[in-house]
Design an enzyme around this catalytic site. Structure first.
Site, PDB file in Angstrom:
ATOM      1  N   GLU A 195       1.022  -1.302  -0.066  1.00  0.00           N
ATOM      2  CA  GLU A 195      -0.110   0.065   0.191  1.00  0.00           C
ATOM      3  C   GLU A 195       1.011   1.246  -0.026  1.00  0.00           C
ATOM      4  O   GLU A 195       1.702   1.349   0.942  1.00  0.00           O
ATOM      5  CB  GLU A 195      -0.938  -0.079   1.064  1.00  0.00           C
ATOM      6  N   ARG A 200       4.932 -12.807   9.962  1.00  0.00           N
ATOM      7  CA  ARG A 200       5.606 -11.419   9.427  1.00  0.00           C
ATOM      8  C   ARG A 200       6.992 -11.647  10.278  1.00  0.00           C
ATOM      9  O   ARG A 200       7.082 -12.098  11.234  1.00  0.00           O
ATOM     10  CB  ARG A 200       4.915 -10.493   9.557  1.00  0.00           C
ATOM     11  N   LYS A 214       4.704   0.900   9.220  1.00  0.00           N
ATOM     12  CA  LYS A 214       4.860   2.034   8.425  1.00  0.00           C
ATOM     13  C   LYS A 214       3.924   3.269   9.179  1.00  0.00           C
ATOM     14  O   LYS A 214       4.615   4.333   9.224  1.00  0.00           O
ATOM     15  CB  LYS A 214       3.971   1.812   7.173  1.00  0.00           C
TER      16      LYS A 214
HETATM   17  P1  ATP Z   1       2.742  -1.922   7.969  1.00  0.00           P
HETATM   18  O1  ATP Z   1       1.859  -2.601   9.144  1.00  0.00           O
HETATM   19  O2  ATP Z   1       4.141  -1.757   8.075  1.00  0.00           O
HETATM   20  O3  ATP Z   1       2.067  -0.724   7.213  1.00  0.00           O
HETATM   21  P2  ATP Z   1       1.622  -3.635   5.688  1.00  0.00           P
HETATM   22  O4  ATP Z   1       1.467  -5.225   6.016  1.00  0.00           O
HETATM   23  O5  ATP Z   1       0.239  -2.672   6.033  1.00  0.00           O
HETATM   24  O6  ATP Z   1       2.643  -3.224   6.973  1.00  0.00           O
HETATM   25  P3  ATP Z   1       1.790  -3.574   3.100  1.00  0.00           P
HETATM   26  O7  ATP Z   1       2.214  -2.292   2.171  1.00  0.00           O
HETATM   27  O8  ATP Z   1       0.208  -3.859   2.940  1.00  0.00           O
HETATM   28  O9  ATP Z   1       2.258  -3.172   4.545  1.00  0.00           O
HETATM   29  O10 ATP Z   1       2.772  -4.642   2.710  1.00  0.00           O
HETATM   30  C1  ATP Z   1       2.966  -5.110   1.637  1.00  0.00           C
HETATM   31  C2  ATP Z   1       3.366  -6.668   1.620  1.00  0.00           C
HETATM   32  O11 ATP Z   1       4.545  -6.824   2.574  1.00  0.00           O
HETATM   33  C3  ATP Z   1       2.171  -7.378   2.126  1.00  0.00           C
HETATM   34  O12 ATP Z   1       2.215  -8.561   1.364  1.00  0.00           O
HETATM   35  C4  ATP Z   1       2.503  -7.609   3.606  1.00  0.00           C
HETATM   36  O13 ATP Z   1       1.935  -8.708   4.158  1.00  0.00           O
HETATM   37  C5  ATP Z   1       4.139  -7.701   3.703  1.00  0.00           C
HETATM   38  N1  ATP Z   1       4.586  -7.263   4.675  1.00  0.00           N
HETATM   39  C6  ATP Z   1       4.494  -6.064   5.398  1.00  0.00           C
HETATM   40  N2  ATP Z   1       5.225  -6.247   6.695  1.00  0.00           N
HETATM   41  C7  ATP Z   1       5.697  -7.461   6.760  1.00  0.00           C
HETATM   42  C8  ATP Z   1       6.704  -7.843   7.615  1.00  0.00           C
HETATM   43  N3  ATP Z   1       6.900  -7.376   9.024  1.00  0.00           N
HETATM   44  N4  ATP Z   1       7.351  -9.256   7.496  1.00  0.00           N
HETATM   45  C9  ATP Z   1       6.695  -9.710   6.432  1.00  0.00           C
HETATM   46  N5  ATP Z   1       6.171  -9.039   5.399  1.00  0.00           N
HETATM   47  C10 ATP Z   1       5.379  -8.007   5.692  1.00  0.00           C
HETATM   48 MG    MG Z   2      -1.310  -2.147   5.247  1.00  0.00          MG
END
Ligand code: ATP
Ligand code: MG
Length: 540
Positions: free
Chosen positions: A30, A255, A265
């Site tokens: 995102e 994760r 983020k």
């Molecule tokens: P955040 O909570 O930091 O915003 P998010 O999961 O909302 O992380 P996205 O932009 O949706 O962030 O993530 C893109 C991809 O990266 C998704 O498939 C997500 O599952 C993966 N991802 C995000 N954080 C992690 C993590 N700590 N370990 C492994 N994969 C991750």
């Molecule tokens: Mg997210």
């Protein structure tokens, strides 16, 4: 093909049984912030599968939440992925599918599988039930298909205020899975979208948009983190009822969590906005751009991801393992140089010449060769390498003592005092004590680094601590922030070899650690960032 984790085992089975013939994955960020080291795990999994199975991996921006998204993030995400060395097959945007998603929503209404609900967000959440109690059905659940269609078009046409109506999937308010209790799939929201502008005033929810985007792209394996496991039945429901069968398969993995590291983020954004750090790429940030500024080699991050593996159980990895990978990489690749962080002037009373000394570039490599630095009457050593009143076992320079200068002579203490407001130590050099010389074998316990005072590069050295303290007792991140996570040495001196060293090149500063020529360096004043110290605290 040998599988190195459970996801690859699934893929192997499906390839063997003929369920899939080509493997297509996607990385779906995102664009609401910069990528962090957690994302590198997901990147390595998705692009790793593409590479291993000779398949495809798309970069799809999951841009269905316009209030938080921005093109700045889109650009940074692309740059970071390229830096890691991955290349995507197609660059796609979930927002490009908004018309298709709208069509699918209409189809669901026509099938009696979705309804317009007038409840507020609070009312919906209050009637959702709990893990032990079923939810209550919305009073609007049994609207006619015609009425729902009209209302949904009216939603799209801007006839309702934000938050006053939603479209919900009609599934089962008594489902043991709360995600299946008539989830919201569309909401009214007047927000400018970074790509679609003001075309839409309704936006699809993640759980609706994601399976449709995956299906449209022909993704075979939609790999996501564990918190979406409970959403899988809804993912499949959307997929099936929108006519994508068999469609993509969602697979969840744990994760990455790292000790003393913020991996969200939302919170990283807060640090940037509150000025705790100097931007998303501050070298203390666990973002990929921060790590790049900090001098972490991209390969070390990938090596780290392969060592932690892929599993289904959540855990916290020791940040020292990442540093261990960085250190191993740099030990192989970084040229050794001498840099004095906090200089103390030393005058060699019995020497007036100038000569070259040889410094081995990298003792781990036979063919790495040497470079030269000059030695003359005045040199700098670290303040901490001289002690007026030495503690026990102090083998560096001290009254009455001798010390070896790396690559040069053994020197013996004569006197010290303040001259022109500056502390100066006077020593005498021992003739022929350079390596290979007749007196080189004199027993001296300490060897210290130094630079020629007349032929060195004035520079700044910045060193960093973790942003968080090491007491993870469930306190909010903001209470765990380390106060002084940055130490600056503004008057450091580097040997002249460092003149003109390109930005982002890394070196081992002997006895101190690994350092990178930072992006904020100028020709007049290089600034070196410490990447990692020399000492490895990783316990295998
Ligand atoms: P955040 O909570 O930091 O915003 P998010 O999961 O909302 O992380 P996205 O932009 O949706 O962030 O993530 C893109 C991809 O990266 C998704 O498939 C997500 O599952 C993966 N991802 C995000 N954080 C992690 C993590 N700590 N370990 C492994 N994969 C991750
Ligand atoms: Mg997210």
């Amino acid at each position: 093909m040998e599988s190195s984790n459970f996801i690859e085992s699934i893929i192997n089975e499906e390839l063997e049984s003929g369920k899939v013939s080509e493997v297509i994955t996607r990385f779906p960020p995102e664009p609401n912030g910069y990528l962090h080291v957690g994302h590198s795990k997901s990147l390595c999994i998705n692009f790793g599968i593409k590479e291993k199975y000779n398949g495809k991996c798309n970069l799809r921006f999951d841009d269905t939440n316009p209030t938080k998204e921005d093109v700045e993030y889109v650009e940074s995400i692309k740059e970071d992925i390229k830096w890691l060395g991955f290349s995507w097959d197609q660059e796609l945007y979930a927002s490009d599918y908004f018309p298709k998603m709208f069509e699918h929503a209409v189809e669901l209404i026509k099938k009696g599988l979705a309804f317009v609900c007038d409840m507020t967000a609070e009312e919906i959440s209050a009637t959702r039930g709990t893990l032990t109690q079923p939810g209550t059905e919305s009073p609007w659940r049994n609207r006619s298909i015609e009425e729902n269609l009209q209302l949904f078009y009216d939603m799209r046409d801007g006839k309702f205020a934000d938050g006053t109506k939603v479209l919900r999937a009609k599934i089962d308010m008594a489902s043991p899975n709360i995600n299946m209790r008539d989830p919201v799939i569309y909401r009214v929201l007047r927000a400018h979208h970074h790509r679609t502008g003001d075309t839409w005033c309704i936006y699809p929810m993640y759980d609706f948009a994601h399976p449709i985007s995956d299906a449209i792209e022909g993704i075979t394996h939609s790999i996501c983190t564990l918190e979406f496991e409970d959403h899988r039945p809804l993912y499949d429901w959307v997929k099936i009822n929108c006519g994508y069968v068999p469609g993509p398969r969602q697979i969840e993995f744990a994760r990455l969590n790292l000790t003393r590291t913020i991996m969200s983020k939302r919170y990283l954004k807060k640090l940037v906005e509150e000025g705790v750090v100097d931007g998303w790429n501050d070298p203390r940030m666990p973002t990929l751009s921060g790590m790049r500024e900090r001098g972490y080699p991209a390969d070390a991050i990938k090596d780290f991801c392969s060592r932690i593996g892929v599993a289904k159980a959540n855990s916290e990895v020791d940040a020292a393992l990442l540093e261990h990978c960085v250190r191993e990489n740099l030990n192989q690749n970084a040229t050794r140089v001498m840099v004095v962080k906090d200089p103390l002037k030393v005058v060699i009373d019995n020497y007036d010449g100038k000569e070259d000394c040889q410094i081995p570039n990298n003792p781990t490599k036979e063919d790495a060769g040497v470079h030269t630095c000059t030695f003359s009457k005045e040199i700098y050593i670290e303040k901490s390498d001289f002690a007026e009143v030495p503690p026990p076992k102090f083998f560096r320079l001290k009254p009455g003592g001798m010390v070896r200068l790396k690559g040069a002579y053994i020197v013996e203490y004569l006197s010290h005092g303040v001259e022109d407001g500056e502390t100066v130590v006077h020593v005498k050099m021992i003739e022929d004590s350079k390596e290979g010389g007749a007196n080189a074998g004199i027993k001296v316990k300490g060897t210290i680094h130094w630079v020629d005072a007349k032929d060195c590069v004035p520079c700044e050295v910045d060193e960093f601590d973790y942003l968080l303290d090491d007491l993870n007792d469930g306190r909010d991140f903001s209470l765990r922030l380390v106060k002084d996570s940055k130490t600056v040495y503004p008057n450091a001196k580097a040997e002249s070899f460092m003149k003109g060293a390109p930005k982002y090149s890394s070196y081992q500063f002997m006895r101190n650690g690994y350092y990178v020529v930072s992006g904020k360096s100028t020709e007049e004043k290089p600034v070196y960032y410490q990447i990692v110290g020399l000492k490895d605290s990783y316990k295998k």
